[in-house]
Design an enzyme around this catalytic site. Sequence first.
Site, PDB file in Angstrom:
ATOM      1  CE1 TYR A   1       0.889   2.490   5.487  1.00  0.00           C
ATOM      2  CE2 TYR A   1       2.750   3.032   4.092  1.00  0.00           C
ATOM      3  CZ  TYR A   1       1.605   2.306   4.317  1.00  0.00           C
ATOM      4  OH  TYR A   1       1.155   1.411   3.384  1.00  0.00           O
TER       5      TYR A   1
ATOM      6  NE  ARG B   1      -1.893  -9.113   5.572  1.00  0.00           N
ATOM      7  CZ  ARG B   1      -1.541  -8.545   4.425  1.00  0.00           C
ATOM      8  NH1 ARG B   1      -1.496  -9.230   3.325  1.00  0.00           N
ATOM      9  NH2 ARG B   1      -1.244  -7.247   4.371  1.00  0.00           N
TER      10      ARG B   1
ATOM     11  CE  LYS C   1      -1.948   1.187   3.727  1.00  0.00           C
ATOM     12  NZ  LYS C   1      -1.155   0.839   2.553  1.00  0.00           N
TER      13      LYS C   1
ATOM     14  CD  GLU D   1      -4.205  -1.093   3.357  1.00  0.00           C
ATOM     15  OE1 GLU D   1      -3.070  -1.600   3.416  1.00  0.00           O
ATOM     16  OE2 GLU D   1      -4.619  -0.478   2.356  1.00  0.00           O
ATOM     17  CG  ASP D   2      -3.256  -4.381   6.521  1.00  0.00           C
ATOM     18  OD1 ASP D   2      -2.748  -4.522   5.401  1.00  0.00           O
ATOM     19  OD2 ASP D   2      -2.701  -3.774   7.445  1.00  0.00           O
TER      20      ASP D   2
ATOM     21  CG  ASP E   1      -2.492  -0.181  -0.742  1.00  0.00           C
ATOM     22  OD1 ASP E   1      -2.073   0.202  -1.849  1.00  0.00           O
ATOM     23  OD2 ASP E   1      -1.827  -0.082   0.302  1.00  0.00           O
ATOM     24  CG  ASP E   2      -3.083  -5.232   1.934  1.00  0.00           C
ATOM     25  OD1 ASP E   2      -2.139  -4.632   2.445  1.00  0.00           O
ATOM     26  OD2 ASP E   2      -4.236  -5.211   2.403  1.00  0.00           O
TER      27      ASP E   2
ATOM     28  CG  ASN F   1       6.142  -2.979   5.491  1.00  0.00           C
ATOM     29  OD1 ASN F   1       7.270  -2.567   5.695  1.00  0.00           O
ATOM     30  ND2 ASN F   1       5.438  -2.654   4.418  1.00  0.00           N
TER      31      ASN F   1
END
Length: 539
Positions: free
Chosen positions: A91, A144, A162, A233-234, A256-257, A396
């Site tokens: 991760y 992203r 994930k 996600e992203d 989640d972001d 991150n």
Amino acid sequence: MPRGTDLLHDPSLNKGTAFTEDERNAFGLQGLLPSRVCDQSEQVTRVLENYRKKRTDLDKYINLIALQGRNETLFYRVVIDNIEEMMPIIYTPIVGRACQEYGHIFRRSRGLFLSRKHRGEIADVLRNWPKQGIRIIVVTDGERILGLGDLGANGMGIPVGKLSLYTACAGINPNQALPITLDIGTDNDALRDDPLYIGDHAKRIRGEEYDDFVDEFVQAVQEVFPDALIQFEDFATRNAIQLLKTYRDRARCFNDDIQGTAAVTLAGLYSTSRLTGMELGAQQILFFGAGSAATGIADLLVGAMVGEGLPESEARNRCWFVDSKGLVVTSRIDLAEHKLPYAHEHEPHTDLLSVVRSLKPTALIGVSGQGGAFTRPVLREMAVHNPQPIIFALSNPTANAEATAEEVYRETEGRAIFASGSPFDPVTLGGKTLVPGQGNNAYIFPGVGLGVVASGAKRVTDEMFFAAARSLAADVSQDSLSQGCLYPPLSKIREVSLHIAVVVAQVAYDSGLATRPKPQDLLEDIRSGMYEPEYRSYV
């Protein structure tokens, strides 16, 4: 059951040298394996010996992913028993580097790639997945990835990583997990020029075409995997916010972001109150970055403050934002819709240092993806106005962190309360060792997902994330806090996830969203269903 090499090539069934003599006889494995039968502990020793010989972290990532593709049970045994060593590899931060190199290190396909050529038949493509009973789907469109930008189909490393954490940290059966990438092009010119790029080399689809594609995907998931939770996600800010708004009341989903990051940040702020004695509603919080993660955090914080009795208007006035053009204020005419609720009356400022001097925030939260943005003057200014300045550098991977732990502690004379998105080593200053907490979403999303699966919740609500944040903060020991660490040790993350799952499931039952009958002992029922990576006998 498959036989012979087919069995050895199925990672969910393969036991490698651990197949017993009876199993070798029953399934045509004689001669296909070395003669000595090894138990799992011996296999773990061999794996760790080879893993620790790898010279780079990317080589370690490739080594672990190869193991996952050969023997899933052994992979999870290794990861769970060495979670603090392995999580940064599978991760953040190393998964970011792996995504950048994904087309060049590609060995074996994992998950599903849905491209524009699949329009009109996405449900049929989902049915190509060999496993039934899917409970968790992590999906990205790769636009992203962490703080690295548009990586297109290379972003598949994120859903894969994930879901590995869903299993390692919360005991979700890997056979019930499905990583998906929406391969709808990339605007990254370097990728499109790379002959080894694995995705669609065309420009990204946008607008109505994009919305229709995602809508078909969500509807197809509900048709083919009706019990599945979708984790977005992203996605880029504009899509992340809109997709959550569109589907949160129509599908079992969350982002989640936005929501996971918000909950882990809220938990960290709850922990800081035990160190400072300052309640959440008394904080003056400055966000550096104003994307989906930042506004998601602010929205959840406002909800938590309101729950503690603060009027919503006052709660919003506690949250301030700095974007690429400076302080978000009402006089600006260039603000995106998601920033408007946090635009306040104030003189404009274009640089972070002048904002900190003017607002004197108690907490500075970095979600910008701009490495080193918390400069020495900024950190010192935070320390001037606060006996214990709260500084979270959450971006991150590590290179994108707004400041390192050492920088923050040094420039604040060790008085700062620090957390980061990527891991940092302990720092010794003035004879005292400070242990930076990792405000990582891995503390939140696995437990939330487990609670949703366990209860069969039809929707994922903000109340579930409030409960998750409170549960996470409650699991932080006084010993951890005394060292400056706002989160529990990763070695306890399965228990942390279990506790979160229980409170999330309880919210589902209390709100009438659960579809499973409530067991007499919710904690033990969820615990008993958590996956353990142990070999089972086939004869």
